[in-house]
Write an enzyme that holds these catalytic residues in place. Structure first.
Site, PDB file in Angstrom:
ATOM      1  N   GLU A   9      29.674  17.350 -18.337  1.00 43.36           N
ATOM      2  CA  GLU A   9      28.507  17.476 -18.614  1.00 43.36           C
ATOM      3  C   GLU A   9      27.835  18.883 -18.109  1.00 43.36           C
ATOM      4  O   GLU A   9      28.050  19.027 -17.035  1.00 43.36           O
ATOM      5  CB  GLU A   9      27.624  16.607 -18.386  1.00 43.36           C
ATOM      6  CG  GLU A   9      25.869  16.656 -18.812  1.00 43.36           C
ATOM      7  CD  GLU A   9      25.187  15.529 -18.647  1.00 43.36           C
ATOM      8  OE1 GLU A   9      25.446  14.714 -17.770  1.00 43.36           O
ATOM      9  OE2 GLU A   9      23.969  15.502 -19.481  1.00 43.36           O
ATOM     10  N   ASP A  48      27.316  11.807 -12.213  1.00 41.18           N
ATOM     11  CA  ASP A  48      26.334  12.416 -13.268  1.00 41.18           C
ATOM     12  C   ASP A  48      25.192  12.413 -12.253  1.00 41.18           C
ATOM     13  O   ASP A  48      24.380  11.566 -12.064  1.00 41.18           O
ATOM     14  CB  ASP A  48      26.337  11.436 -14.327  1.00 41.18           C
ATOM     15  CG  ASP A  48      25.321  12.032 -15.312  1.00 41.18           C
ATOM     16  OD1 ASP A  48      24.492  12.809 -15.131  1.00 41.18           O
ATOM     17  OD2 ASP A  48      25.179  11.298 -16.539  1.00 41.18           O
ATOM     18  N   HIS A  80      25.273   4.023 -17.572  1.00 44.22           N
ATOM     19  CA  HIS A  80      24.128   4.408 -16.668  1.00 44.22           C
ATOM     20  C   HIS A  80      24.288   3.380 -15.267  1.00 44.22           C
ATOM     21  O   HIS A  80      23.408   2.817 -14.978  1.00 44.22           O
ATOM     22  CB  HIS A  80      22.942   3.674 -17.437  1.00 44.22           C
ATOM     23  CG  HIS A  80      22.603   4.551 -18.685  1.00 44.22           C
ATOM     24  ND1 HIS A  80      21.675   4.178 -19.527  1.00 44.22           N
ATOM     25  CD2 HIS A  80      22.794   5.831 -18.618  1.00 44.22           C
ATOM     26  CE1 HIS A  80      21.577   5.032 -20.665  1.00 44.22           C
ATOM     27  NE2 HIS A  80      22.176   6.349 -20.041  1.00 44.22           N
ATOM     28  N   TYR A 110      35.799   6.586 -22.432  1.00 50.09           N
ATOM     29  CA  TYR A 110      35.871   5.544 -21.635  1.00 50.09           C
ATOM     30  C   TYR A 110      36.756   4.579 -21.826  1.00 50.09           C
ATOM     31  O   TYR A 110      36.492   3.868 -23.186  1.00 50.09           O
ATOM     32  CB  TYR A 110      34.326   5.013 -21.564  1.00 50.09           C
ATOM     33  CG  TYR A 110      33.311   6.151 -21.410  1.00 50.09           C
ATOM     34  CD1 TYR A 110      33.191   6.451 -20.033  1.00 50.09           C
ATOM     35  CD2 TYR A 110      32.722   6.768 -22.282  1.00 50.09           C
ATOM     36  CE1 TYR A 110      32.214   7.571 -19.940  1.00 50.09           C
ATOM     37  CE2 TYR A 110      31.923   7.924 -22.310  1.00 50.09           C
ATOM     38  CZ  TYR A 110      31.493   8.295 -21.285  1.00 50.09           C
ATOM     39  OH  TYR A 110      30.647   9.390 -21.121  1.00 50.09           O
ATOM     40  N   HIS A 151      15.629  13.876 -20.783  1.00 48.97           N
ATOM     41  CA  HIS A 151      15.680  13.513 -22.108  1.00 48.97           C
ATOM     42  C   HIS A 151      14.733  14.199 -22.686  1.00 48.97           C
ATOM     43  O   HIS A 151      13.634  13.534 -23.038  1.00 48.97           O
ATOM     44  CB  HIS A 151      16.206  12.131 -22.520  1.00 48.97           C
ATOM     45  CG  HIS A 151      17.448  11.592 -22.031  1.00 48.97           C
ATOM     46  ND1 HIS A 151      17.538  10.341 -21.864  1.00 48.97           N
ATOM     47  CD2 HIS A 151      18.407  12.288 -21.582  1.00 48.97           C
ATOM     48  CE1 HIS A 151      18.843   9.922 -21.102  1.00 48.97           C
ATOM     49  NE2 HIS A 151      19.472  11.239 -21.066  1.00 48.97           N
ATOM     50  N   HIS A 165      21.714  15.981 -25.490  1.00 44.20           N
ATOM     51  CA  HIS A 165      20.222  15.736 -25.649  1.00 44.20           C
ATOM     52  C   HIS A 165      19.544  17.107 -25.212  1.00 44.20           C
ATOM     53  O   HIS A 165      19.792  17.859 -24.358  1.00 44.20           O
ATOM     54  CB  HIS A 165      19.463  14.517 -24.729  1.00 44.20           C
ATOM     55  CG  HIS A 165      20.192  14.482 -23.547  1.00 44.20           C
ATOM     56  ND1 HIS A 165      19.496  15.134 -22.504  1.00 44.20           N
ATOM     57  CD2 HIS A 165      21.067  14.117 -22.875  1.00 44.20           C
ATOM     58  CE1 HIS A 165      20.122  15.092 -21.333  1.00 44.20           C
ATOM     59  NE2 HIS A 165      21.188  14.538 -21.667  1.00 44.20           N
ATOM     60  N   GLU A 203      27.906  17.006 -23.321  1.00 41.19           N
ATOM     61  CA  GLU A 203      28.481  15.822 -22.547  1.00 41.19           C
ATOM     62  C   GLU A 203      29.215  14.826 -23.313  1.00 41.19           C
ATOM     63  O   GLU A 203      29.090  13.843 -23.218  1.00 41.19           O
ATOM     64  CB  GLU A 203      27.443  15.139 -21.887  1.00 41.19           C
ATOM     65  CG  GLU A 203      26.185  14.831 -22.788  1.00 41.19           C
ATOM     66  CD  GLU A 203      25.372  13.988 -21.518  1.00 41.19           C
ATOM     67  OE1 GLU A 203      25.555  13.050 -20.950  1.00 41.19           O
ATOM     68  OE2 GLU A 203      23.884  14.346 -21.788  1.00 41.19           O
ATOM     69  N   ARG A 260      33.407  11.777 -18.221  1.00 34.94           N
ATOM     70  CA  ARG A 260      32.628  12.576 -18.723  1.00 34.94           C
ATOM     71  C   ARG A 260      32.625  14.148 -18.161  1.00 34.94           C
ATOM     72  O   ARG A 260      32.781  14.111 -17.149  1.00 34.94           O
ATOM     73  CB  ARG A 260      31.326  11.871 -18.865  1.00 34.94           C
ATOM     74  CG  ARG A 260      30.174  12.638 -19.464  1.00 34.94           C
ATOM     75  CD  ARG A 260      28.635  11.707 -19.907  1.00 34.94           C
ATOM     76  NE  ARG A 260      28.352  11.285 -18.643  1.00 34.94           N
ATOM     77  CZ  ARG A 260      28.408  10.200 -18.293  1.00 34.94           C
ATOM     78  NH1 ARG A 260      28.973   9.271 -19.057  1.00 34.94           N
ATOM     79  NH2 ARG A 260      27.494   9.551 -17.228  1.00 34.94           N
ATOM     80  N   ASP A 282       0.868  -1.349   0.111  1.00 38.60           N
ATOM     81  CA  ASP A 282       0.058   0.201  -0.164  1.00 38.60           C
ATOM     82  C   ASP A 282       0.755   1.439  -0.020  1.00 38.60           C
ATOM     83  O   ASP A 282       0.412   2.297   0.387  1.00 38.60           O
ATOM     84  CB  ASP A 282      -0.912  -0.199   1.171  1.00 38.60           C
ATOM     85  CG  ASP A 282      -0.221  -0.244   2.473  1.00 38.60           C
ATOM     86  OD1 ASP A 282       0.870  -0.317   2.333  1.00 38.60           O
ATOM     87  OD2 ASP A 282      -0.983   0.023   3.396  1.00 38.60           O
ATOM     88  N   HIS A 296      28.439   7.395 -27.017  1.00 39.26           N
ATOM     89  CA  HIS A 296      27.108   8.058 -27.192  1.00 39.26           C
ATOM     90  C   HIS A 296      27.275   9.424 -27.595  1.00 39.26           C
ATOM     91  O   HIS A 296      28.322   9.946 -28.173  1.00 39.26           O
ATOM     92  CB  HIS A 296      26.889   8.289 -25.430  1.00 39.26           C
ATOM     93  CG  HIS A 296      27.777   8.966 -24.634  1.00 39.26           C
ATOM     94  ND1 HIS A 296      27.693  10.399 -24.793  1.00 39.26           N
ATOM     95  CD2 HIS A 296      28.739   8.543 -23.721  1.00 39.26           C
ATOM     96  CE1 HIS A 296      28.528  10.765 -24.022  1.00 39.26           C
ATOM     97  NE2 HIS A 296      29.472   9.687 -23.318  1.00 39.26           N
ATOM     98  N   ASP A 301      21.170  18.414 -15.192  1.00 43.06           N
ATOM     99  CA  ASP A 301      21.763  17.373 -15.672  1.00 43.06           C
ATOM    100  C   ASP A 301      23.351  17.724 -15.784  1.00 43.06           C
ATOM    101  O   ASP A 301      23.915  17.880 -16.725  1.00 43.06           O
ATOM    102  CB  ASP A 301      21.570  16.826 -16.873  1.00 43.06           C
ATOM    103  CG  ASP A 301      21.834  15.434 -17.552  1.00 43.06           C
ATOM    104  OD1 ASP A 301      22.622  14.790 -16.780  1.00 43.06           O
ATOM    105  OD2 ASP A 301      21.654  14.897 -18.419  1.00 43.06           O
TER     106      ASP A 301
HETATM  107  N1  GLY Z   1      22.105  11.719 -17.041  1.00 41.32           N
HETATM  108  C1  GLY Z   1      21.522  11.163 -18.189  1.00 41.32           C
HETATM  109  C2  GLY Z   1      22.241  11.781 -19.259  1.00 41.32           C
HETATM  110  O1  GLY Z   1      23.140  12.426 -19.079  1.00 41.32           O
HETATM  111  O2  GLY Z   1      22.001  11.676 -20.503  1.00 41.32           O
HETATM  112 MN    MN Z   2      23.928  13.341 -17.182  1.00 41.17          MN
HETATM  113 MN    MN Z   3      22.767  14.257 -20.137  1.00 42.37          MN
END
Ligand code: GLY
Ligand code: MN
Ligand code: MN
Length: 439
Positions: free
Chosen positions: A409, A261, A244, A389, A362, A355, A385, A407, A40, A351, A272
């Site tokens: 960003e 991140d 991720h 890696y 996103h 975005h 970003e 990374r 619940d 990647h 982000d």
């Molecule tokens: N944290 C998700 C991205 O950087 O796209």
């Molecule tokens: Mn991110």
């Molecule tokens: Mn991002």
């Protein structure tokens, strides 16, 4: 909690959407459903982003209906009725009267009456816009309302002929952020930047990846941002190579980098940020070399975010710097053009460089118009970003590089002649990070 966006802006958005709708149409948009976490206990409620964008109304069990030209009001909300007994347990409800008075809707009804009232509103409209195919339960409800009208055709009823996805009209609007939206996003970016600074400063105490996650959440919450915009990624050492990674459970090791991140959500708007820094407070020579390649790539990409450029320009700019950097450091061989054409960089950078960013991390909005990349225009918000890696088991590179994941960003908004970085309150040069951590 009331939205930081002025109520008039929500009304303007509804007006603008109605102006874009076909004549003789109706739009129907449900609030997000509540979700059970276990038995619940419910997950904390998060409003549907489209519904939030058009209403600022933060309750579940509500449906917004837009009926351009309706004499008794073009904007209608169905929502929960006020109920003192229930409110004693679960808190304040706005109620239909409050929806009109406080949220500026033209008309409002109890959600329990929707099956009786809505078919009559749809009747005579030739096109129904709604989030087609998003939620099977709501798809069925729309069909049930349409069937009620179909069952009355012999009495002269006109059922709609077209059911159309609402997203296309709405998501194009959401792509362009207003001054009020940029203000909220800048505030979210500032809180997240402060959280990253706090995590950097506290990393030297060692601990676990989740210890740093706790530092982030501390700062988010302290400033009233009760949710993260997405699950925080805190990856020490080679975990930084898992894009991720959200397990966040490993001990932090002296000599490793840690990639964070994470961003808060404020008033439903996402931030982000990614930063990568040494647990010890000092970058090693290999870490420094790779880090500076990523940083230069990020500067080049941010520089490419301006009107006159298209969506892919920042990515292309970052890709050139990253690939040249890999060649210069001996991780790739051959010419820059060949390495880009053959995608030789892909094992190290797999990647995109960003975005759209907004109510969703996103965010919505098309990246291409037809076959062409979308032109960048003032008000569009995006992330920048790039990363590198080096997989821990990559035997094609010298051992000293393996297991390093980096990374960087930031969140930016396109302006008239360039872009504004919303998240620059957290350091990102090697010198500035080391100075902050030494403080
Ligand atoms: N944290 C998700 C991205 O950087 O796209
Ligand atoms: Mn991110
Ligand atoms: Mn991002």
């Amino acid at each position: 909690m009331a939205s930081m966006i002025p109520m008039k802006e929500f009304a303007d958005r509804r007006r603008k959407l109605m102006d874009r709708m076909a004549p003789d149409s109706i739009a129907i948009l449900p609030a997000a459903p509540e979700r059970v976490r276990n038995r619940d206990v419910l997950h904390p409620f998060r409003q549907d982003s489209d519904f939030q964008y058009l209403t600022g109304f933060g309750e579940p069990e509500a449906v917004l209906v837009l009926i351009p030209g309706r004499e008794h009001g073009e904007t209608v909300l169905f929502c929960k009725e006020r109920n003192p007994e229930k409110e004693l347990w679960d808190g304040f409800l706005v109620g239909p009267e409050g929806a009109i008075e406080r949220y500026g809707l033209d008309d409002a009804f109890p959600i329990g009456d929707i099956d009786d009232i809505l078919p009559g509103m749809i009747e005579g409209r030739s096109r129904v816009y709604y989030p087609l195919g998003k939620d099977p339960v709501f798809d069925n409800r729309v069909m049930d309302w349409v069937k009620v009208i179909r069952s009355k055709v012999r009495a002269g009823a006109h059922p709609p002929g077209e059911l159309v996805a609402l997203e296309h009209l709405l998501h194009d609007m959401r792509l362009y952020k207003s001054a009020a939206e940029v203000k909220v996003m800048a505030r979210a970016g500032k809180i997240s930047a402060e959280a990253h600074c706090r995590a950097m400063k506290r990393a030297r105490k060692g601990g676990y990846e989740y210890s740093l996650e706790a530092e982030l959440v501390h700062t988010f919450m302290e400033h009233g941002a009760r949710s993260t915009a997405y699950p925080s990624i805190v990856g020490g050492g080679a975990n930084g190579c898992i894009l991720h990674y959200i397990e966040n459970s490993a001990p932090l090791k002296e000599g490793d980098l840690v990639l964070i991140d994470a961003g808060c959500e404020l008033d439903c708007y996402a931030s982000d940020i990614t930063r990568t820094f040494p647990v010890s407070g000092k970058f090693s020579p290999e870490q420094t070399a790779l880090y500076n390649v990523v940083l230069d790539a990020q500067y080049a990409a941010i520089d490419a975010v301006r009107p006159g450029n298209h969506w892919n320009h920042p990515h292309e700019a970052a890709l050139k710097v990253l690939t040249q950097g890999l060649i210069d450091l001996g991780l790739l061989s051959g010419s820059l053009d060949d390495a880009i054409a053959s995608e030789a960089y892909k094992p190290f950078f797999m990647h995109r460089t960003g975005h759209w960013l907004g109510l969703d991390v996103h965010d919505v909005g098309d990246y291409k118009v037809g076959d062409a990349w979308r032109q960048l225009e003032p008000g569009m918000a995006l992330t920048v970003e790039p990363g590198l890696y080096i997989a821990p088991d990559n035997e094609n590179v010298e051992e000293k590089w393996r297991g390093i994941g980096i990374r960087i960003e930031d969140d930016v908004v396109v302006t008239k002649d360039g872009c504004r970085v919303l998240t620059d309150a957290v350091p990102k040069t090697v010198a500035d990070i080391e100075a902050l951590m030494a403080d």
